[in-house]
Design an enzyme around this catalytic site. Structure first.
Site, PDB file in Angstrom:
ATOM      1  N   ALA A  62       0.751  -1.268  -0.055  1.00 14.17           N
ATOM      2  CA  ALA A  62       0.107  -0.038  -0.183  1.00 14.17           C
ATOM      3  C   ALA A  62       0.983   1.177   0.066  1.00 14.17           C
ATOM      4  O   ALA A  62       2.121   1.183   0.350  1.00 14.17           O
ATOM      5  CB  ALA A  62      -1.003   0.062   1.334  1.00 14.17           C
ATOM      6  N   GLY A 103       0.577  -5.093   0.742  1.00 17.10           N
ATOM      7  CA  GLY A 103      -0.723  -5.402  -0.043  1.00 17.10           C
ATOM      8  C   GLY A 103      -0.259  -5.965  -1.574  1.00 17.10           C
ATOM      9  O   GLY A 103      -1.101  -6.419  -2.098  1.00 17.10           O
ATOM     10  N   GLU A 106      -0.491  -9.509  -0.945  1.00 17.37           N
ATOM     11  CA  GLU A 106      -1.866  -9.932  -0.800  1.00 17.37           C
ATOM     12  C   GLU A 106      -2.715  -9.707  -1.867  1.00 17.37           C
ATOM     13  O   GLU A 106      -3.599 -10.798  -2.317  1.00 17.37           O
ATOM     14  CB  GLU A 106      -2.589  -8.754   0.277  1.00 17.37           C
ATOM     15  CG  GLU A 106      -1.919  -8.870   1.718  1.00 17.37           C
ATOM     16  CD  GLU A 106      -2.559  -7.858   2.419  1.00 17.37           C
ATOM     17  OE1 GLU A 106      -2.231  -6.415   2.352  1.00 17.37           O
ATOM     18  OE2 GLU A 106      -2.926  -8.219   3.754  1.00 17.37           O
ATOM     19  N   GLU A 126       4.456  -5.436   6.944  1.00 18.53           N
ATOM     20  CA  GLU A 126       3.785  -4.364   7.639  1.00 18.53           C
ATOM     21  C   GLU A 126       4.104  -4.511   8.830  1.00 18.53           C
ATOM     22  O   GLU A 126       4.102  -3.093   9.493  1.00 18.53           O
ATOM     23  CB  GLU A 126       2.132  -4.794   7.526  1.00 18.53           C
ATOM     24  CG  GLU A 126       1.552  -4.555   6.316  1.00 18.53           C
ATOM     25  CD  GLU A 126       1.668  -5.792   5.199  1.00 18.53           C
ATOM     26  OE1 GLU A 126       2.370  -6.597   5.463  1.00 18.53           O
ATOM     27  OE2 GLU A 126       0.695  -5.907   4.327  1.00 18.53           O
TER      28      GLU A 126
HETATM   29  C1  3H9 Z   1       0.577  -2.214   3.369  1.00 17.77           C
HETATM   30  O1  3H9 Z   1       0.786  -2.752   2.375  1.00 17.77           O
HETATM   31  C2  3H9 Z   1      -0.866  -2.439   3.877  1.00 17.77           C
HETATM   32  C3  3H9 Z   1      -1.667  -3.641   3.266  1.00 17.77           C
HETATM   33  O2  3H9 Z   1      -1.463  -4.761   4.111  1.00 17.77           O
HETATM   34  C4  3H9 Z   1      -3.146  -3.161   3.670  1.00 17.77           C
HETATM   35  C5  3H9 Z   1      -3.420  -2.050   2.986  1.00 17.77           C
HETATM   36  C6  3H9 Z   1      -5.090  -1.910   3.212  1.00 17.77           C
HETATM   37  N1  3H9 Z   1       4.528   3.474  -0.194  1.00 17.77           N
HETATM   38  O3  3H9 Z   1      13.295   1.301  -0.046  1.00 17.77           O
HETATM   39  P1  3H9 Z   1      13.664   2.056  -1.192  1.00 17.77           P
HETATM   40  C7  3H9 Z   1       9.354   4.962  -1.388  1.00 17.77           C
HETATM   41  S1  3H9 Z   1       1.807  -1.451   4.239  1.00 17.77           S
HETATM   42  C8  3H9 Z   1       5.392   4.686  -0.441  1.00 17.77           C
HETATM   43  O4  3H9 Z   1      15.048   2.919  -1.415  1.00 17.77           O
HETATM   44  P2  3H9 Z   1      14.390  -0.629  -2.720  1.00 17.77           P
HETATM   45  C9  3H9 Z   1      10.521   4.956  -0.407  1.00 17.77           C
HETATM   46  O5  3H9 Z   1      10.050   6.152   0.648  1.00 17.77           O
HETATM   47  C10 3H9 Z   1       3.265  -1.326   3.249  1.00 17.77           C
HETATM   48  N2  3H9 Z   1       6.464   4.748  -0.679  1.00 17.77           N
HETATM   49  O6  3H9 Z   1      13.727   1.094  -2.650  1.00 17.77           O
HETATM   50  C11 3H9 Z   1      11.544   5.805  -1.288  1.00 17.77           C
HETATM   51  O7  3H9 Z   1      11.086   6.926  -1.654  1.00 17.77           O
HETATM   52  P3  3H9 Z   1      12.150   8.123  -2.053  1.00 17.77           P
HETATM   53  C12 3H9 Z   1       4.029  -2.792   3.328  1.00 17.77           C
HETATM   54  C13 3H9 Z   1       7.241   3.731  -0.601  1.00 17.77           C
HETATM   55  O8  3H9 Z   1      14.330  -0.818  -4.150  1.00 17.77           O
HETATM   56  C14 3H9 Z   1      11.526   4.898  -2.791  1.00 17.77           C
HETATM   57  O9  3H9 Z   1      10.207   4.262  -2.606  1.00 17.77           O
HETATM   58  N3  3H9 Z   1       5.014  -2.690   2.371  1.00 17.77           N
HETATM   59  C15 3H9 Z   1       6.851   2.523  -0.394  1.00 17.77           C
HETATM   60  O10 3H9 Z   1      15.772  -0.599  -1.741  1.00 17.77           O
HETATM   61  C16 3H9 Z   1      12.377   3.741  -3.033  1.00 17.77           C
HETATM   62  O11 3H9 Z   1      12.428   2.952  -1.804  1.00 17.77           O
HETATM   63  C17 3H9 Z   1       6.255  -2.360   3.034  1.00 17.77           C
HETATM   64  O12 3H9 Z   1       6.393  -1.953   4.148  1.00 17.77           O
HETATM   65  C18 3H9 Z   1       5.522   2.312   0.003  1.00 17.77           C
HETATM   66  N4  3H9 Z   1       4.933   1.111   0.300  1.00 17.77           N
HETATM   67  O13 3H9 Z   1      13.210  -1.554  -1.918  1.00 17.77           O
HETATM   68  C19 3H9 Z   1       7.472  -2.370   2.009  1.00 17.77           C
HETATM   69  N5  3H9 Z   1       7.852   1.647  -0.609  1.00 17.77           N
HETATM   70  O14 3H9 Z   1      13.047   7.636  -2.998  1.00 17.77           O
HETATM   71  C20 3H9 Z   1       8.102  -0.951   2.179  1.00 17.77           C
HETATM   72  C21 3H9 Z   1       8.931   2.311  -0.610  1.00 17.77           C
HETATM   73  O15 3H9 Z   1      11.523   9.224  -2.121  1.00 17.77           O
HETATM   74  N6  3H9 Z   1       9.251  -0.781   0.866  1.00 17.77           N
HETATM   75  N7  3H9 Z   1       8.458   3.673  -0.887  1.00 17.77           N
HETATM   76  O16 3H9 Z   1      13.233   8.304  -0.597  1.00 17.77           O
HETATM   77  C22 3H9 Z   1      10.356  -1.610   1.008  1.00 17.77           C
HETATM   78  O17 3H9 Z   1      10.497  -2.575   1.972  1.00 17.77           O
HETATM   79  C23 3H9 Z   1      11.213  -1.190   0.005  1.00 17.77           C
HETATM   80  O18 3H9 Z   1      11.029   0.224  -0.428  1.00 17.77           O
HETATM   81  C24 3H9 Z   1      11.126  -2.230  -1.116  1.00 17.77           C
HETATM   82  C25 3H9 Z   1      12.151  -1.698  -2.247  1.00 17.77           C
HETATM   83  C26 3H9 Z   1      11.540  -3.584  -0.647  1.00 17.77           C
HETATM   84  C27 3H9 Z   1       9.713  -2.467  -1.832  1.00 17.77           C
END
Ligand code: 3H9
Length: 699
Positions: A62, A103, A106, A126
């Protein structure tokens, strides 16, 4: 622009989710997906769908930035889309081209089949944001992989490689060749079979198996409370998985939804979301753009093979970078190398490192007893005794021997990097790299920017920090830099508190209960009391601070009680134990010191202890920020979470301060200033922000 692209491949519609950088499921992306689904599901010519992500990521979850913000009332939710997909009349295949997180996974779990690229990673992280999977993850994952495997994934939040996902049963296949072609072929096969699509919600066997283990959830709750002390979300994750076992699917989903909404609004989740963005923000340096050239670091050298030097060398070896460690005597070198080998062996014995990998890493570390051997290194990190004259001597030598383009870094924790740089002919190549002990374990690296450090040197060291698995925070030159300068403000108050009436174990308990792994006194014993004693003596000799707060600490050192390493410090330690035991002798010393200073001891409650420790810490952070020694308040949070164990679920000291309200803290500091004098004067920035009704996060 966040949108979904539709491409037809025969009777299969390929929907590509495109929302750079991580294809987060924003309102815009979900709206576009919902529109494509509504149109596509009505088209008889479309016999199946494939869902995939544009770029290197499937879906990162999300959109975290949208949490807590108002949504347009008619915006489709992820849960609604998932419901549509799972109940569709035609099969959906997820082509998981990269990370499928939260998400994102999911969404894939609701599809009727999943194919993953070999480099894909899958998980429900999450919990790391203080949340729980809120779109069916806690209900569908256990049905696919079994309750215990699901609990492990959901409670830890770790991502699994595609191959592990296959073994667990999350994906149906790992496609080595062209993923999309394989997914389209799979979708065609499913469609041709003419059977109703398989719904994850209807898989029952693995869920039923959990009922045979009545103590399963109680056991998980207990172990999780120990493993994630103070964190709320892991327990709520367990509740939801339990609901998957005990309730019909639709009711389980409802329970999950309610728990998710409660989590989104929780203080802990707000704090952990702040930490998520702060960790990414910290790499951005306003005057050092991302395209600044960096020096490729192919080899390194470390001067000094003591506890710090050895740990630093291990970081390079762990990242596959050959490193030479230099010690002046053969004995010291052998001792240092033996400790490194012992550390690796301990990791291997715990099953965290294979024999071959261990040997490879040890093989990358070369011992040397002459500075001549550092000639080829791209970066040299000095980790010798914390004395300015010694450091200057070492840097003059390094400057003469190291190749001209090499970066010369100092691991000093208190000394002036500019004064060290001044003895070289390349001050632009000199920088501080302040590692935290144990250097091979702690994630924090304070990169200290000297007045003359070049942008290239800064960019190179920030990039190197990431490569060696650290979180690099750029700080400016001052005594103690960001972390230790604030630590000093905090431990000084802890030391004053024991003179005023508290005892070390009382202070430590308050700090431990707040969420730190240990209190200031146990921490002093672990680090070695002689270290700060030496620093105090130096400061005194330089005409600095002669505050009576440290009288007991000094006396302990005079008695040879340096902490754990001598079996006694603020506490006693039984042989072979690291458990601090309150010591009547220390209490006696404290009471005597209070009497000598004419202090009438009083009962000090937990709340006061916490305020006295945390507010001056925050106040010092405000001064550091005002002096431009940290780039952002959130950088200070990262320093304290990763270097000192400040509980991440409180967001770091500056975020915590904003939650309390700066007006409250400023008022308390004014009171403390009146009671205790100049040392507790409220910081100008704190006063300014408090007066403006602002926080550190919104100056
Ligand atoms: C969820 O999903 C809830 C659901 O269960 C239910 C919903 C109803 N959103 O980490 P990076 C940005 S909760 C917005 O350096 P990588 C990050 O801030 C979510 N922004 O990349 C950064 O911005 P900036 C559950 C996001 O390639 C840029 O993207 N998911 C999000 O090293 C690059 O990020 C997580 O907790 C996001 N979801 O790694 C996963 N994710 O360039 C969270 C990233 O401006 N994300 N950004 O600084 C990660 O773990 C890593 O970003 C990922 C990529 C592994 C995906």
């Amino acid at each position: 622009m966040a949108e979904v692209q539709l491409e037809r491949r025969g009777s299969v519609a390929v929907l590509t989710l495109d929302n750079p950088p991580v294809n987060a499921l924003s309102v815009a992306l979900l709206t576009s997906l919902a529109q494509h689904l509504a149109a596509g599901l009505k088209e008889p010519a479309i016999k199946a769908f494939v869902l995939t992500g544009a770029g290197k990521i499937f879906v990162g979850g999300a959109d975290i930035r949208e949490f807590g913000k108002p949504r347009p009332p008619d915006a489709p939710t992820l849960a609604e889309i998932i419901e549509k997909i799972e109940n569709a009349r035609v099969p959906f295949v997820a082509a998981i081209n990269g990370v499928a997180a939260g998400g994102g996974l999911e969404l894939a779990l609701a599809c009727h089949a999943r194919l993953a690229a070999p480099a894909a990673r899958l998980g429900l992280p999450e919990v790391k944001l203080g949340l729980l999977p809120g779109a069916g993850g806690t209900q569908r994952l256990p049905r696919l992989v079994g309750v215990e495997a699901a609990l492990e994934m959901i409670v830890s939040g770790e991502l699994k490689p595609a191959q592990a996902g296959l073994e667990l049963g999350i994906v149906d296949a790992v496609a080595g060749g062209d993923l999309l072609t394989a997914a389209v072929a799979h979708a065609e096969t499913l469609a041709a079979a003419g059977k109703p699509p398989r719904k994850t919600r209807e898989i029952g066997g693995k869920i039923a198996a959990a009922n045979a283990k009545p103590d399963l959830f109680a056991g998980w709750r207990k172990e999780t409370a120990r493993r994630f002390r103070g964190y709320e979300a892991p327990q709520r994750c367990i509740d939801c998985v339990e609901a998957a076992v005990k309730l019909p699917f639709a009711e389980g989903l409802k329970a999950e939804r309610a728990a998710f909404l409660e989590r989104v609004g929780s203080e802990q989740s707000k704090a952990l979301r702040h930490v998520f963005f702060a960790e990414r923000e910290v790499a951005k340096i306003p005057d050092v753009p991302p395209d600044t050239p960096t020096l490729p670091i192919k080899s390194a050298a470390v001067i000094g093979c003591g506890t710090m030097g050895g740990g630093i060398a291990m970081n390079f070896a762990n990242a596959g970078i050959p490193v030479t460690v230099v010690e002046s005597t053969k004995e010291a070198l052998e001792r240092g190398l033996a400790i490194i080998a012992k550390n690796y062996a301990a990791t291997a014995a715990k099953g965290r490192l294979g024999q071959a990998e261990m040997e490879k890493r040890i093989g990358l570390i070369k011992g040397a007893s002459s500075f001549e051997e550092i000639k080829g290194a791209d970066i040299v990190i000095e980790a010798v005794f914390e004395e300015m004259e010694i450091k200057k001597e070492v840097f003059a030598k390094l400057d003469a021997i190291a190749k001209p383009e090499a970066i010369l870094a100092t691991n000093t924790s208190t000394l002036d990097v500019d004064a060290i740089a001044a003895v070289t002919k390349r001050p632009e190549k000199v920088i501080g790299t302040h590692f935290f002990s144990p250097a091979n374990v702690m994630r924090l690296l304070e990169n200290v920017r000297g007045k003359k450090s070049s942008k290239e040197t800064i960019a190179s060291v920030m990039a190197l920090s990431r490569r060696i698995g650290k979180i690099g925070v750029l700080v400016g030159v001052c005594d103690g830099f960001v972390g230790n300068r604030m630590l000093h403000a905090y431990t000084r108050q802890a030391n004053s508190l024991i003179l005023e009436g508290a005892l070390p174990h009382e202070v430590d308990k308050v700090i431990y209960d707040f969420g730190f792994p240990m209190g200031p006194f146990a921490m002093g014993d672990l680090a070695g009391l002689d270290v700060s004693w030496r620093i105090r003596k130096r400061r005194l000799a330089e005409g600095g601070d002669n505050h009576p707060a440290y009288i007991v600490g000094d006396r302990l050192c005079e008695l040879g009680r340096f902490g754990q390493k001598t079996g006694a410090g603020w506490f006693r330690y039984e042989a072979g134990s690291r458990t601090p035991v309150p010591d009547p002798l220390v209490e006696e010393l404290i009471l005597k010191a209070s009497a000598e200073l004419g202090i009438t001891r009083r009962k000090i409650g937990g709340e006061e202890i916490l305020e006295r420790c945390m507010y001056p810490l925050i106040n010092e952070g405000a001064k550091i920020l005002d002096e431009g020694l940290a780039l952002r308040a959130s950088d200070i949070d990262i320093v304290w979470i990763n270097g000192y164990g400040f509980p991440a679920y409180r967001g770091g000291p500056m975020f915590y301060a904003d939650r309390i309200g700066l007006a409250t803290i400023a008022q308390a500091m004014r009171r403390l200033h009146e009671q205790h004098g100049a040392i507790l004067r409220p910081a100008a920035l704190l006063e300014r922000l408090a007066a403006a009704g602002k926080g550190f996060g919104e100056p």
